[in-house]
Design an enzyme around this catalytic site. Structure first.
Site, PDB file in Angstrom:
ATOM      1  N   SER A   1      35.703  42.688  34.488  1.00  0.00           N
ATOM      2  CA  SER A   1      35.082  44.011  34.579  1.00  0.00           C
ATOM      3  C   SER A   1      36.269  44.901  34.814  1.00  0.00           C
ATOM      4  O   SER A   1      37.513  44.369  35.230  1.00  0.00           O
ATOM      5  CB  SER A   1      34.005  44.122  35.516  1.00  0.00           C
ATOM      6  OG  SER A   1      34.398  43.810  36.980  1.00  0.00           O
ATOM      7  N   LYS A   2      35.966  46.293  34.748  1.00  0.00           N
ATOM      8  CA  LYS A   2      37.009  47.215  35.300  1.00  0.00           C
ATOM      9  C   LYS A   2      37.565  47.037  36.582  1.00  0.00           C
ATOM     10  O   LYS A   2      38.808  47.483  36.779  1.00  0.00           O
ATOM     11  CB  LYS A   2      36.634  48.676  34.958  1.00  0.00           C
ATOM     12  CG  LYS A   2      36.537  48.750  33.432  1.00  0.00           C
ATOM     13  CD  LYS A   2      35.982  50.434  33.362  1.00  0.00           C
ATOM     14  CE  LYS A   2      35.761  50.761  31.725  1.00  0.00           C
ATOM     15  NZ  LYS A   2      35.150  51.951  31.620  1.00  0.00           N
ATOM     16  N   ARG A   3      36.576  46.571  37.472  1.00  0.00           N
ATOM     17  CA  ARG A   3      36.980  46.316  38.822  1.00  0.00           C
ATOM     18  C   ARG A   3      38.166  45.363  39.069  1.00  0.00           C
ATOM     19  O   ARG A   3      38.836  45.187  40.095  1.00  0.00           O
ATOM     20  CB  ARG A   3      35.700  45.794  39.691  1.00  0.00           C
ATOM     21  CG  ARG A   3      34.568  47.070  39.767  1.00  0.00           C
ATOM     22  CD  ARG A   3      33.651  46.426  40.554  1.00  0.00           C
ATOM     23  NE  ARG A   3      32.945  45.471  40.457  1.00  0.00           N
ATOM     24  CZ  ARG A   3      31.879  45.405  39.482  1.00  0.00           C
ATOM     25  NH1 ARG A   3      31.519  46.779  39.025  1.00  0.00           N
ATOM     26  NH2 ARG A   3      31.216  44.376  39.025  1.00  0.00           N
ATOM     27  N   SER A   4      38.187  44.473  38.077  1.00  0.00           N
ATOM     28  CA  SER A   4      39.318  43.479  38.272  1.00  0.00           C
ATOM     29  C   SER A   4      40.909  44.041  38.371  1.00  0.00           C
ATOM     30  O   SER A   4      41.764  43.575  38.612  1.00  0.00           O
ATOM     31  CB  SER A   4      39.304  42.535  37.029  1.00  0.00           C
ATOM     32  OG  SER A   4      39.879  43.138  35.940  1.00  0.00           O
TER      33      SER A   4
END
Length: 482
Positions: free
Chosen positions: A254-257
């Site tokens: 995900s973008k949070r990575s």
């Protein structure tokens, strides 16, 4: 038949690694067989549209070397290649009406209140809302009357509620789906725009796409695609669904990575060619298990039948290693050109930056690693005198203090501060005093760098720092040890 693949991104932001892999595999499949790779911009979801995102798509494809044969900027005769332009031309509504004439689709005038009141069903353990085909029973006169009065509508696909649909995927084989799961999906939305699924089928057929590459999250939609192809009487393309990409914890990337997009990785100091090489191996491997491959080598080796079913893990350690291999093999001039901005961001003094770049080239895995290797050139860091103690070199604080005091006068008298001259001077000093070379060099390197690990030896660092700076740092080392 000539193979034609497409990459059809939505302009919603940065290019996710999964989307880059889709583009790469589509490119490799086409080019492996001498086919065409088409770019189509799917911008029909106006709510998710991000200004400037189309430019990101073009820039990313250019930087990764995935040059398209046809697209919005390269007309191959089957355009427009932007879905909003195709919508304005009435293409989707035209083909939806053809399905209505065949009984394969119908107008639906149900309002939101009625849709919300529909029952849900449990199919294969999943709770889904199924449209009850209410508007399918409307007479032709009722439909025409609603249209004449401009009553809002959508156009729905008329799917069977009994039986099953089977489709073939090159990776996952034959997959059978209960028709009760299909629902009568919307083809044309109330704003006149096509849904993603419908536009895909129409555009892929009209553009002559032979092989469709996409993530396996679209497996569940494929039966609906197949029924559309069959309803039109069109040939079904070859489906190639790619496995999910997960992080090291086996969760969806995900973008949070912080490293889920191509631009994220470039900003973190990775080379575009290393990123492409790495992404190619996220779910595929060549028959010879070679891992370092240029784009040209990937084109020759790529066989989509070797794509895996199992999820691919985004292994940052492996990407860093691979990037480091690319950096080591890079032409020194190109390396300096790319490393210079990172070096100049840290070093403001008039030092030999090319020499510094050459020292770090084989020691870093990303350009961001440069800082930790060279920051001491700009300013001597605060360091612990415990660093002077080295078991292998047999040095400690006391012996280092004595050594630095002994070599300081020699270094003050030395005029030639080239690496070779300094090394010859200190080597002769070591031999004269029956010291091992490491016993002499370790305290000096520690004093001039304040670092446990450096990209070069003591004399090489002193050559770059120059005489006055080197002497100042050695004197400071003596003061600290005293």
């Amino acid at each position: 038949m000539k193979i034609r693949t497409r990459y059809a991104p939505s302009p919603t932001g940065r290019m996710h690694v999964g989307n880059l892999r889709t583009a790469l595999y589509a490119y490799l499949i086409a080019k492996h067989e001498g086919g065409d790779f088409i770019l189509r911009i799917e911008d029909t979801d106006q709510e998710r549209y991000v200004e400037g995102a189309t430019d990101i798509i073009y820039r990313t494809l250019k930087e990764t070397g995935l040059h398209h044969d046809e697209g919005p900027d390269k007309d191959g005769g089957v355009g427009p290649y932007v879905q909003s332009e195709r919508q304005k031309a009435g293409i989707y509504l035209e083909y939806a009406k053809k399905l209505i004439e065949k009984g394969e689709a119908y107008y639906c005038f149900c309002d939101e209140e009625r849709l919300n009141s529909l029952k849900t069903e449990v199919v294969d353990g999943k709770t889904i809302s199924i449209y009850d085909k209410h508007c399918l029973s409307l007479s032709k006169e009722e439909v025409e009357d609603n249209l004449r009065n401009n009553k809002p509508y959508v156009i729905r696909q008329n799917n069977p509620r009994t039986g099953s649909t089977t489709f073939h995927d090159e990776i996952y084989g034959d997959i059978e789906v209960d028709n009760a799961e299909l629902d009568d999906m919307i083809l044309i939305k109330s704003d006149g725009y096509p849904t993603y699924n419908f536009a895909n089928v129409v555009d892929d057929h009209l553009m002559g796409i032979t092989h469709v590459v996409r993530g396996n999250e679209y497996l569940s939609s494929s039966p609906k695609y197949n029924r559309l192809y069959e309803a039109f009487g069109w040939e079904v393309p070859v489906y190639i669904h790619c496995p999910l990409i997960t992080n090291e914890e086996h969760q969806k990337l995900s973008k949070r990575s912080g490293h889920s997009s191509f631009e994220d990785l470039v900003e973190q100091g990775f080379l575009s060619e290393a990123i492409v090489n790495f992404v190619a191996l996220l779910g595929w491997s060549p028959s010879d298990n070679n891992e370092i491959m240029s784009l040209e080598e990937l084109v020759k080796a790529f066989d989509y039948h070797h794509i895996n079913k199992a999820p691919a893990v985004f292994d940052m350690v492996k990407l860093r290693w691979m990037n480091g291999e690319y950096l080591k093999a890079m032409d020194p001039e190109r390396f300096y050109e790319m490393a210079a901005p990172y070096i100049k961001d840290i070093i403001k003094k008039p030092l030999d930056l090319k020499h510094i770049a050459a020292m770090v080239q084989s020691r870093i895995e990303t350009f961001l690693d440069i800082k930790d290797h060279i920051d001491f050139f700009e300013e001597l860091p605060d360091y612990d005198i415990a660093m002077y103690t080295h078991k292998k070199m047999k040095t400690d604080a006391a012996s280092s203090l004595q050594l630095l005091k002994e070599v300081l006068p020699l270094l003050e008298q030395q005029e030639d501060y080239s690496n070779d001259a300094l090394f010859a001077l200190l080597k002769a000093f070591a031999e004269e005093h029956e010291y091992k070379t490491g016993f002499v060099m370790w305290p000096i390197r520690t004093a001039v760098s304040g670092k446990q690990n450096t990209p070069g030896g003591a004399t090489e660092l002193m050559e770059i720092l120059g005489k006055e700076e080197s002497l100042d740092r050695i004197r400071k080392g003596i003061q600290m040890l005293s």
